[in-house]
Design a protein around this motif. Structure first.
Motif, PDB file in Angstrom:
ATOM      1  N   VAL A  15      -5.738   0.326  -0.015  1.00 39.75           N
ATOM      2  CA  VAL A  15      -5.802   1.562  -0.808  1.00 39.75           C
ATOM      3  C   VAL A  15      -4.764   1.459  -1.903  1.00 39.75           C
ATOM      4  O   VAL A  15      -3.566   1.383  -1.622  1.00 39.75           O
ATOM      5  CB  VAL A  15      -5.527   2.802   0.072  1.00 39.75           C
ATOM      6  N   ASP A  64     -10.780   5.751   8.592  1.00 40.17           N
ATOM      7  CA  ASP A  64      -9.701   6.662   8.984  1.00 40.17           C
ATOM      8  C   ASP A  64      -8.932   7.193   7.783  1.00 40.17           C
ATOM      9  O   ASP A  64      -8.354   8.280   7.836  1.00 40.17           O
ATOM     10  CB  ASP A  64      -8.725   5.942   9.922  1.00 40.17           C
ATOM     11  N   ARG A  65      -8.917   6.416   6.695  1.00 36.85           N
ATOM     12  CA  ARG A  65      -8.148   6.835   5.520  1.00 36.85           C
ATOM     13  C   ARG A  65      -8.914   7.775   4.599  1.00 36.85           C
ATOM     14  O   ARG A  65      -8.357   8.296   3.639  1.00 36.85           O
ATOM     15  CB  ARG A  65      -7.698   5.592   4.742  1.00 36.85           C
ATOM     16  N   GLU A  84       0.811  -1.223   0.000  1.00 31.67           N
ATOM     17  CA  GLU A  84       0.000   0.000   0.000  1.00 31.67           C
ATOM     18  C   GLU A  84       0.836   1.261   0.000  1.00 31.67           C
ATOM     19  O   GLU A  84       0.367   2.325  -0.396  1.00 31.67           O
ATOM     20  CB  GLU A  84      -0.924  -0.006   1.227  1.00 31.67           C
ATOM     21  N   THR A  85       2.073   1.169   0.474  1.00 30.12           N
ATOM     22  CA  THR A  85       2.968   2.325   0.504  1.00 30.12           C
ATOM     23  C   THR A  85       4.372   1.865   0.118  1.00 30.12           C
ATOM     24  O   THR A  85       4.721   0.688   0.237  1.00 30.12           O
ATOM     25  CB  THR A  85       3.028   2.969   1.906  1.00 30.12           C
ATOM     26  N   SER A 124     -12.252   1.543  -1.782  1.00 31.94           N
ATOM     27  CA  SER A 124     -11.974   1.257  -0.373  1.00 31.94           C
ATOM     28  C   SER A 124     -12.847   0.146   0.179  1.00 31.94           C
ATOM     29  O   SER A 124     -12.612  -0.327   1.293  1.00 31.94           O
ATOM     30  CB  SER A 124     -12.189   2.530   0.467  1.00 31.94           C
TER      31      SER A 124
END
Length: 419
Positions: free
Chosen positions: A215, A336-337, A189-190, A382
């Motif tokens: 995400v 939260d995202r 995701e990152t 999402s």
């Protein structure tokens, strides 16, 4: 998909050549004339007697078949795989072994496998809510490609080991080489750089990459496929155990119940409770698995009653079944995202009964159409809403768990800190 051909019938170059030729109504002789080749050459390639077609021959055939874009790339890739398959090499690397059966995802498995092996996609991200089954789906696709097409599979748990050092990157590309390989980046995701993928694609011509993420990252040339929860039954099926058992979410729940309670049968008197349980939990595989873990001490009707009091506080059973966290943790993390604008739109949509269209969302938000539709797109990716086809176009519904969440005072802080 492209002609609906199965993966097994389209992975070989000779078979793919025959399918393409017949699809546009050409005989072997006519194709040979158009491609300035002999009819014997066409016959030998389709029968598999010619194992290594020359690059120029493949180009002439692609021109004669009028292939362009992805179809042409997939055709040429099949010829390369045919050649590579004949080169001496080690046995293809197998994917990790699945720890349980996959239920209700037959279509998704077929679509993903064909996108990679038939249509030539090289970079796909499967996105969705935590617990929706992304990893299990991708594992099934990897197993399919390994067994039916002979691909190697390299699996990296990105969440545990994010990033690739230059040394590890070089080792990975050397070990993959030119062989057909699926690289799975689970939970990426990152920290995934487009330059890393570009380098791997350049060095490894037979490489395809499949990513799972809650995400998705914006990666050039990549496709994002949102994974929705399993279909849930409508109230009209509550008293029809036979029809009910064919619905995806019910099939999965029943598979769990029968493992924990051998001999379990869906009786007419219990069918409404099973259907209600699937609807309350939105068909989320992780949530259904967790609820099933309590089935040794609670009946479906008792579980429905407990969920009615608060679905977000159903903790894992003491003898952890599947190692899942509580029902609301994944939902809270997804919320939260969200940006403030996305969160506001979701709350407004959750307060509206029934389903809605993209135009309804624009009107309800009061924001510019492009901005509102982009927010709907993000909510879908999402996993907080689901889509379904309708006569007037695509329509959407907010997950029942989201509706319950926004309707419960003080519930959101609990979810946001759940583990």
């Amino acid at each position: 998909m492209d002609g609906g051909q199965s993966l097994q019938s389209t992975t070989g170059f000779g078979e793919l050549l025959r399918i393409r030729r017949e699809r546009i109504g050409l005989t072997q002789q006519v194709l040979a004339d158009h491609a300035t080749l002999s009819v014997r050459a066409i016959r030998d390639m389709e029968s598999g007697r010619v194992q290594r077609p020359r690059q120029e021959t493949v180009r002439l055939l692609a021109d004669a078949l009028r292939l362009e874009g992805r179809s042409r790339s997939a055709f040429e890739a099949a010829a390369r795989r045919q050649t590579l398959a004949e080169e001496p090499r080690d046995e293809p690397t197998a994917p990790p072994v699945a720890r349980g059966a996959i239920v209700g995802r037959d279509l998704e498995v077929e679509v993903l496998a064909e996108a990679l092996a038939v249509h030539g996609d090289r970079l796909i991200t499967v996105a969705g809510l935590g617990g929706v089954g992304k990893t299990r789906l991708v594992l099934e696709v990897a197993q399919r490609l390994h067994l039916t097409a002979g691909w190697s599979v390299r699996w990296i748990d990105w969440a545990r080991l994010p990033g690739l050092s230059p040394e590890r990157r070089a080792d990975l590309s050397r070990s993959i080489g030119t062989r057909p390989t699926l690289l799975v980046l689970d939970g990426a995701e990152t920290g995934l750089e487009a330059t890393l993928l570009d380098e791997l694609f350049q060095r490894c011509p037979g490489l395809c990459v499949l990513i799972t993420a809650r995400v998705p990252q914006a990666l050039p040339g990549g496709q994002v496929i949102p994974l929705a929860p399993l279909p849930t039954p409508g109230p009209e099926l509550d008293h029809d155990p036979v029809a009910l058992a064919e619905v995806g979410a019910v099939r999965l729940l029943l598979s769990h119940l029968r493992r924990l309670r051998p001999g379990y049968r869906l009786e007419p008197e219990e069918a409404p409770a099973v259907a209600a349980l699937c609807r309350q939990l939105d068909g989320l595989p992780g949530a259904l698995e967790l609820a099933a873990g309590w089935s040794t001490v609670l009946s479906p009707r008792q579980l429905v009653a407990r969920l009615a009091d608060g679905p977000f506080h159903l903790a894992p059973p003491p003898a952890a079944f599947g190692g899942r966290g509580d029902v609301g943790a994944a939902l809270g993390a997804a919320l939260d995202r969200l940006t403030l604008g996305q969160r506001d739109l979701l709350e407004r949509l959750a307060a509206e009964p029934g389903d809605w269209s993209g135009e309804d969302a624009v009107e309800l938000s009061g924001r510019p159409p492009q901005e509102s539709l982009a927010a709907v797109h993000e909510l879908l990716a999402s996993g907080l809403i689901r889509s379904f086809p309708a006569r007037d176009g695509v329509r959407f519904t907010v997950l029942n768990l989201c509706r319950r969440l926004f309707g419960a005072a003080g519930a959101y802080p609990v979810l946001a800190t759940a583990s």
